[in-house]
Design a protein around this motif. Structure first.
Motif, mmCIF file in Angstrom:
data_model
loop_
_atom_site.group_PDB
_atom_site.id
_atom_site.type_symbol
_atom_site.label_atom_id
_atom_site.label_comp_id
_atom_site.label_asym_id
_atom_site.label_seq_id
_atom_site.Cartn_x
_atom_site.Cartn_y
_atom_site.Cartn_z
ATOM 1 N N MET A 1 0.847 -1.168 0.000
ATOM 2 C CA MET A 1 0.000 0.000 0.000
ATOM 3 C C MET A 1 0.894 1.233 0.000
ATOM 4 N N GLY A 2 0.586 2.203 -0.869
ATOM 5 C CA GLY A 2 1.334 3.446 -0.911
ATOM 6 C C GLY A 2 0.810 4.410 0.134
ATOM 7 N N LYS A 3 1.733 5.034 0.852
ATOM 8 C CA LYS A 3 1.336 5.981 1.877
ATOM 9 C C LYS A 3 2.257 7.190 1.809
ATOM 10 N N GLU A 4 1.659 8.367 1.955
ATOM 11 C CA GLU A 4 2.425 9.603 1.982
ATOM 12 C C GLU A 4 2.182 10.273 3.330
ATOM 13 N N ILE A 5 3.268 10.611 4.006
ATOM 14 C CA ILE A 5 3.191 11.399 5.225
ATOM 15 C C ILE A 5 3.938 12.688 4.927
ATOM 16 N N GLU A 6 3.198 13.774 4.870
ATOM 17 C CA GLU A 6 3.769 15.028 4.387
ATOM 18 C C GLU A 6 3.325 16.175 5.280
ATOM 19 N N ARG A 7 4.257 17.057 5.589
ATOM 20 C CA ARG A 7 3.917 18.271 6.327
ATOM 21 C C ARG A 7 4.250 19.469 5.444
ATOM 22 N N LYS A 8 3.400 20.500 5.550
ATOM 23 C CA LYS A 8 3.518 21.696 4.712
ATOM 24 C C LYS A 8 3.767 22.925 5.576
ATOM 25 N N PHE A 9 4.579 23.820 5.035
ATOM 26 C CA PHE A 9 4.922 25.051 5.735
ATOM 27 C C PHE A 9 4.960 26.211 4.748
ATOM 28 N N LEU A 10 4.648 27.389 5.240
ATOM 29 C CA LEU A 10 4.923 28.593 4.469
ATOM 30 C C LEU A 10 6.404 28.891 4.623
ATOM 31 N N ILE A 11 6.909 29.773 3.814
ATOM 32 C CA ILE A 11 8.331 30.101 3.908
ATOM 33 C C ILE A 11 8.498 31.472 4.564
ATOM 34 N N HIS A 12 9.686 31.696 5.083
ATOM 35 C CA HIS A 12 10.057 32.993 5.642
ATOM 36 C C HIS A 12 10.730 33.748 4.493
ATOM 37 N N GLN A 13 9.996 34.680 3.900
ATOM 38 C CA GLN A 13 10.380 35.309 2.633
ATOM 39 C C GLN A 13 11.799 35.887 2.598
ATOM 40 N N PRO A 14 12.221 36.715 3.569
ATOM 41 C CA PRO A 14 13.580 37.280 3.458
ATOM 42 C C PRO A 14 14.663 36.205 3.425
ATOM 43 N N ASN A 15 14.527 35.173 4.258
ATOM 44 C CA ASN A 15 15.540 34.111 4.271
ATOM 45 C C ASN A 15 15.486 33.280 2.986
ATOM 46 N N TRP A 16 14.290 33.054 2.448
ATOM 47 C CA TRP A 16 14.144 32.345 1.177
ATOM 48 C C TRP A 16 14.793 33.138 0.056
ATOM 49 N N ASP A 17 14.557 34.433 0.028
ATOM 50 C CA ASP A 17 15.124 35.283 -1.021
ATOM 51 C C ASP A 17 16.652 35.265 -0.996
ATOM 52 N N ASN A 18 17.245 35.128 0.187
ATOM 53 C CA ASN A 18 18.707 35.144 0.319
ATOM 54 C C ASN A 18 19.343 33.767 0.141
ATOM 55 N N LEU A 19 18.535 32.734 0.039
ATOM 56 C CA LEU A 19 19.044 31.370 -0.085
ATOM 57 C C LEU A 19 19.581 31.112 -1.493
ATOM 58 N N THR A 20 20.740 30.492 -1.591
ATOM 59 C CA THR A 20 21.232 30.020 -2.882
ATOM 60 C C THR A 20 20.466 28.748 -3.212
ATOM 61 N N LYS A 21 19.723 28.785 -4.305
ATOM 62 C CA LYS A 21 18.831 27.686 -4.642
ATOM 63 C C LYS A 21 19.346 26.892 -5.848
ATOM 64 N N PRO A 22 19.007 25.619 -5.904
ATOM 65 C CA PRO A 22 19.304 24.852 -7.125
ATOM 66 C C PRO A 22 18.347 25.306 -8.221
ATOM 67 N N GLU A 23 18.583 24.828 -9.429
ATOM 68 C CA GLU A 23 17.669 25.143 -10.526
ATOM 69 C C GLU A 23 16.302 24.520 -10.237
ATOM 70 N N GLY A 24 15.256 25.294 -10.466
ATOM 71 C CA GLY A 24 13.903 24.800 -10.254
ATOM 72 C C GLY A 24 13.387 24.057 -11.476
ATOM 73 N N LYS A 25 12.336 23.273 -11.246
ATOM 74 C CA LYS A 25 11.715 22.499 -12.317
ATOM 75 C C LYS A 25 10.272 22.973 -12.477
ATOM 76 N N LEU A 26 9.913 23.412 -13.683
ATOM 77 C CA LEU A 26 8.557 23.871 -13.942
ATOM 78 C C LEU A 26 7.612 22.675 -14.011
ATOM 79 N N LEU A 27 6.517 22.733 -13.239
ATOM 80 C CA LEU A 27 5.526 21.662 -13.213
ATOM 81 C C LEU A 27 4.190 22.192 -13.704
#
Length: 156
Positions: free
Chosen positions: A1-27
């Motif tokens: 049986m497939g099961k997903e246990i997932e938690r969701k959070f909003l982001i803290h915008q200033p820290n997200w903006d300053n984060l070096t991110k990998p390339e994103g994937k358009l979905l």
């Protein structure tokens, strides 16, 4: 049986903006069926397609079955059978041994950024990166299937 246990959070915008991110994937993501107890979703990236069936969320857990399908078929299903869809750019970011998936929404959901983490159990402990903010796991308005019906732009 497939099961997903997932938690969701909003982001803290200033820290997200300053984060070096990998390339994103358009979905591109659309729904063939959605109600309170189940959804059938099609997702397409530039090179992959997926069919996903999800059950009702209880706590942070739900049944989930996901199958890779040819990207051309995913696009055809989206074009011909999707009752609604949304688009987002996904960033996959590792932090202290865990993978975080951060979705930056576009279109009618532009301005919304949600971070998700999949767990082995609901009581599993994990570290929060400094760019993670308020938890919204139990707030149904943040479910992707609901964002296509009541988009972020209409919340204010």
């Amino acid at each position: 049986m497939g099961k997903e246990i997932e938690r969701k959070f909003l982001i803290h915008q200033p820290n997200w903006d300053n984060l070096t991110k990998p390339e994103g994937k358009l979905l591109r993501q659309g729904y063939l069926l959605t109600d309170k107890t189940k959804t059938i979703r099609i997702r397409a990236t530039e090179s992959q397609g997926f069919l996903t069936i999800k059950g009702e969320t209880i706590g942070a857990t739900r049944l989930e079955y996901e199958y890779e399908i040819p990207v051309g078929e995913a696009t055809e299903l989206l074009d011909n059978f999707s009752v609604s869809e949304l688009s987002k750019t996904r960033y996959e970011i590792g932090f202290n041994g865990k993978l975080w998936e951060v979705d930056v929404f576009a279109g009618d959901n532009e301005g919304l950024i949600v971070a998700e983490i999949e767990l082995e159990s609901e009581d599993e402990t994990f570290d929060l990166p400094d760019w993670v903010g308020k938890e919204v796991t139990k707030e149904e308005k943040y479910y992707n299937s609901n964002l296509r019906v009541r988009p972020f732009k209409d919340w204010v």
